[in-house]
Design an enzyme around this catalytic site. Structure first.
Site, PDB file in Angstrom:
ATOM      1  N   ASP A 169       0.821  -1.218   0.000  1.00 32.91           N
ATOM      2  CA  ASP A 169       0.000   0.000   0.000  1.00 32.91           C
ATOM      3  C   ASP A 169       0.848   1.258   0.000  1.00 32.91           C
ATOM      4  O   ASP A 169       0.440   2.287  -0.542  1.00 32.91           O
ATOM      5  CB  ASP A 169      -0.906   0.044   1.244  1.00 32.91           C
ATOM      6  CG  ASP A 169      -1.932  -1.067   1.240  1.00 32.91           C
ATOM      7  OD1 ASP A 169      -1.957  -1.848   0.275  1.00 32.91           O
ATOM      8  OD2 ASP A 169      -2.713  -1.156   2.211  1.00 32.91           O
TER       9      ASP A 169
ATOM     10  N   ASP B   6      -2.400   5.618  -2.992  1.00 29.90           N
ATOM     11  CA  ASP B   6      -1.824   4.434  -2.359  1.00 29.90           C
ATOM     12  C   ASP B   6      -1.034   3.703  -3.444  1.00 29.90           C
ATOM     13  O   ASP B   6      -1.493   3.612  -4.590  1.00 29.90           O
ATOM     14  CB  ASP B   6      -2.922   3.503  -1.830  1.00 29.90           C
ATOM     15  CG  ASP B   6      -3.458   3.950  -0.467  1.00 29.90           C
ATOM     16  OD1 ASP B   6      -3.170   5.091  -0.058  1.00 29.90           O
ATOM     17  OD2 ASP B   6      -4.170   3.149   0.168  1.00 29.90           O
TER      18      ASP B   6
ATOM     19  N   HIS C  27      -7.446   0.079  -4.235  1.00 24.55           N
ATOM     20  CA  HIS C  27      -6.347  -0.802  -4.644  1.00 24.55           C
ATOM     21  C   HIS C  27      -6.750  -1.666  -5.837  1.00 24.55           C
ATOM     22  O   HIS C  27      -7.808  -2.282  -5.844  1.00 24.55           O
ATOM     23  CB  HIS C  27      -5.844  -1.665  -3.480  1.00 24.55           C
ATOM     24  CG  HIS C  27      -5.450  -0.820  -2.303  1.00 24.55           C
ATOM     25  ND1 HIS C  27      -5.284  -1.318  -1.044  1.00 24.55           N
ATOM     26  CD2 HIS C  27      -5.178   0.517  -2.212  1.00 24.55           C
ATOM     27  CE1 HIS C  27      -4.927  -0.322  -0.220  1.00 24.55           C
ATOM     28  NE2 HIS C  27      -4.872   0.800  -0.922  1.00 24.55           N
TER      29      HIS C  27
ATOM     30  N   ASP D 224      -5.298  -4.399  -6.926  1.00 24.60           N
ATOM     31  CA  ASP D 224      -4.810  -5.774  -6.984  1.00 24.60           C
ATOM     32  C   ASP D 224      -5.787  -6.855  -6.510  1.00 24.60           C
ATOM     33  O   ASP D 224      -5.393  -8.014  -6.328  1.00 24.60           O
ATOM     34  CB  ASP D 224      -3.445  -5.900  -6.281  1.00 24.60           C
ATOM     35  CG  ASP D 224      -3.428  -5.345  -4.872  1.00 24.60           C
ATOM     36  OD1 ASP D 224      -4.471  -4.852  -4.416  1.00 24.60           O
ATOM     37  OD2 ASP D 224      -2.366  -5.409  -4.226  1.00 24.60           O
TER      38      ASP D 224
ATOM     39  N   ARG E 227     -16.111  -6.356 -11.709  1.00 26.33           N
ATOM     40  CA  ARG E 227     -15.511  -5.018 -11.849  1.00 26.33           C
ATOM     41  C   ARG E 227     -14.740  -4.968 -13.159  1.00 26.33           C
ATOM     42  O   ARG E 227     -13.512  -4.834 -13.165  1.00 26.33           O
ATOM     43  CB  ARG E 227     -14.526  -4.745 -10.702  1.00 26.33           C
ATOM     44  CG  ARG E 227     -15.052  -5.010  -9.326  1.00 26.33           C
ATOM     45  CD  ARG E 227     -13.924  -4.928  -8.301  1.00 26.33           C
ATOM     46  NE  ARG E 227     -14.381  -5.321  -6.978  1.00 26.33           N
ATOM     47  CZ  ARG E 227     -13.585  -5.533  -5.948  1.00 26.33           C
ATOM     48  NH1 ARG E 227     -12.281  -5.391  -6.072  1.00 26.33           N
ATOM     49  NH2 ARG E 227     -14.080  -5.897  -4.773  1.00 26.33           N
TER      50      ARG E 227
ATOM     51  N   SER F 265     -11.279  -6.091   3.453  1.00 30.59           N
ATOM     52  CA  SER F 265     -11.323  -6.368   2.018  1.00 30.59           C
ATOM     53  C   SER F 265     -12.466  -7.305   1.673  1.00 30.59           C
ATOM     54  O   SER F 265     -13.146  -7.841   2.548  1.00 30.59           O
ATOM     55  CB  SER F 265      -9.999  -6.993   1.581  1.00 30.59           C
ATOM     56  OG  SER F 265      -8.929  -6.216   2.053  1.00 30.59           O
ATOM     57  N   SER F 266     -12.636  -7.526   0.389  1.00 27.43           N
ATOM     58  CA  SER F 266     -13.727  -8.368  -0.086  1.00 27.43           C
ATOM     59  C   SER F 266     -13.221  -9.795  -0.322  1.00 27.43           C
ATOM     60  O   SER F 266     -12.017 -10.069  -0.223  1.00 27.43           O
ATOM     61  CB  SER F 266     -14.274  -7.798  -1.394  1.00 27.43           C
ATOM     62  OG  SER F 266     -13.344  -8.053  -2.440  1.00 27.43           O
TER      63      SER F 266
ATOM     64  N   CYS G 133      -0.730  -7.916  -1.509  1.00 21.74           N
ATOM     65  CA  CYS G 133      -0.751  -6.795  -0.549  1.00 21.74           C
ATOM     66  C   CYS G 133       0.365  -6.921   0.481  1.00 21.74           C
ATOM     67  O   CYS G 133       0.948  -5.915   0.911  1.00 21.74           O
ATOM     68  CB  CYS G 133      -2.060  -6.769   0.228  1.00 21.74           C
ATOM     69  SG  CYS G 133      -3.553  -6.817  -0.751  1.00 21.74           S
TER      70      CYS G 133
HETATM   71  N1  GLY Z   1     -10.196  -3.588  -3.145  1.00 19.00           N
HETATM   72  C1  GLY Z   1      -9.944  -4.652  -2.285  1.00 19.00           C
HETATM   73  C2  GLY Z   1     -10.991  -5.674  -2.268  1.00 19.00           C
HETATM   74  O1  GLY Z   1     -11.681  -5.923  -3.198  1.00 19.00           O
HETATM   75  O2  GLY Z   1     -11.173  -6.272  -1.282  1.00 19.00           O
END
Ligand code: GLY
Length: 375
Positions: free
Chosen positions: A107, A195, A244, A246, A263, A297-298, A350
């Site tokens: 980050d 970031d 982010h 990634d 996405r 995060s997801s 990350c």
């Molecule tokens: N942008 C980070 C995630 O999707 O968790």
């Protein structure tokens, strides 16, 4: 004296890397930047304070194991020096009650060629995070005469840097998606903020995600700083919390990128990839329906893999769909357990920052078609 720092992308042979540490990690309290970035239905809402020791120990065990796997693959591994993250951050412009962690070096550290830049991050709680890496960067500076140790302009992070009450609790998911699709983000254009994890490095081209943590002014700064590189602004409208790049758009080797199918890169932004025969394929579905407890995060951390070279890639051990897809794409996936570390700042990409990858600044996009992403 040796050359220590060199990296132009995320897929050339990895020789030297920084792997984060979870020690003393804190969940920061709400501030203008973070409150807009924590999903309203997240259990993280309203939580703050030191993370439970047992979870820190489990995360550190997986980070240590990642370091060992990397060493077994011939990669030199360095580790940061954690601070006491429960200390407040006080500047002439703001005060916030704690810092966060040094689990995710990605980050804050942006490696471009022989330079490592400390990013001007938008979270007030992350204002001093770069200090955890200073002992390492100081050593690289002493030992590598070509290493350029840099700091992007430090943001002041006053209230002018954020739109207030931007996401009120009542905003529906559809409205959020509409705003992010319209590139209407919580961070303003008051000052340069980014970031490092929003920057996808592909040799002469930097693809930078415009989102909640990176603004257009940052891209303008990158364009002026690197006149020999091309800076592209990309955005991913299906992401209600774009932070982010990634877990959204991940290159595996020259010519191949996996893209989060929720996405997708908009059609007009694909032109530069299509004109240069890059294939963008949908990433495999995550194996889990929810992220681990107290995670920012997801579930799409499933695609946040660490590429070791054009063939070998480290993938989280329980992400069976992603492991299988890597195989189908001609990669050799190396499963490594890492979910206990997710809550501290993300997955495998990350948790690492490049120090050295073999290879130079390639031009992967010689066909410069009319490109709407160019800054
Ligand atoms: N942008 C980070 C995630 O999707 O968790």
């Amino acid at each position: 004296m040796a050359k220590i720092v060199n990296s132009w992308n995320d897929f050339d042979p990895l020789k030297h890397v920084i792997v984060g540490r979870a020690d003393n990690s804190v969940i920061p309290n709400e501030e203008p930047a973070t409150s807009e970035k924590v999903p309203v239905d997240s259990e993280m809402r309203g939580m703050w304070g030191p993370r439970p020791l047992e979870t820190v120990e489990k995360a550190n065990a997986q980070l240590d194991n990642l370091a060992k796997v990397l060493e077994d693959h011939g990669v030199k591994v360095d580790r940061p020096t954690p601070l006491q993250w429960n200390q407040p951050v006080i500047t002439p412009d703001f005060r916030t009650d704690s810092m966060m962690t040094c689990m995710p070096p990605r980050d804050v550290l942006l490696t471009i060629g022989s330079e490592i830049i400390a990013a001007p991050m938008s979270f007030r709680c992350r204002y001093w995070e770069y200090l955890a890496y200073w002992p390492l960067l100081s050593k690289y500076f002493d030992e590598d005469p070509e290493f350029l140790w840099s700091q992007a302009p430090r943001p002041r992070l006053t209230d002018k840097s954020y739109k207030h009450n931007y996401y009120d609790e009542k905003v529906s998911l559809e409205e959020r998606l509409e705003r992010t699709a319209n590139k209407d983000f919580v961070t303003t254009e008051e000052e340069i903020m980014f970031d490092a994890a929003d920057v996808l490095r592909l040799g002469k081209d930097l693809f930078v995600q415009h989102g909640l943590t990176t603004n257009r002014k940052a891209m303008e700064w990158m364009k002026r700083k690197y006149p020999d590189l091309r800076v592209h602004a990309v955005n991913f409208p299906g992401d209600p919390y774009p932070i982010h790049i990634d877990a959204t758009f991940v290159p595996l080797r020259p010519g191949l990128i996996i893209n989060n199918p929720h996405r997708r890169l908009p059609e007009e932004q694909r032109k530069i990839f299509e004109a240069n025969d890059w294939e963008i394929v949908d990433a495999a579905m995550p194996a889990h329906e929810t992220p681990p407890p107290l995670c920012y995060s997801s579930v799409w951390l499933s695609m946040n893999c660490l590429v070791l070279d054009h063939k070998n890639v480290i993938v989280e051990a329980s992400e069976h769909n992603q492991l299988e897809q890597m195989d189908k794409l001609g990669m050799n996936p190396i499963p490594v357990p890492f979910r206990d570390a997710y809550a501290f700042g993300g997955a495998l990409h990350c948790a690492t920052a490049d120090v050295y990858r073999e290879g130079g600044c390639e031009d992967y996009f010689p066909n410069q078609v009319e490109d709407p992403t160019l800054v």
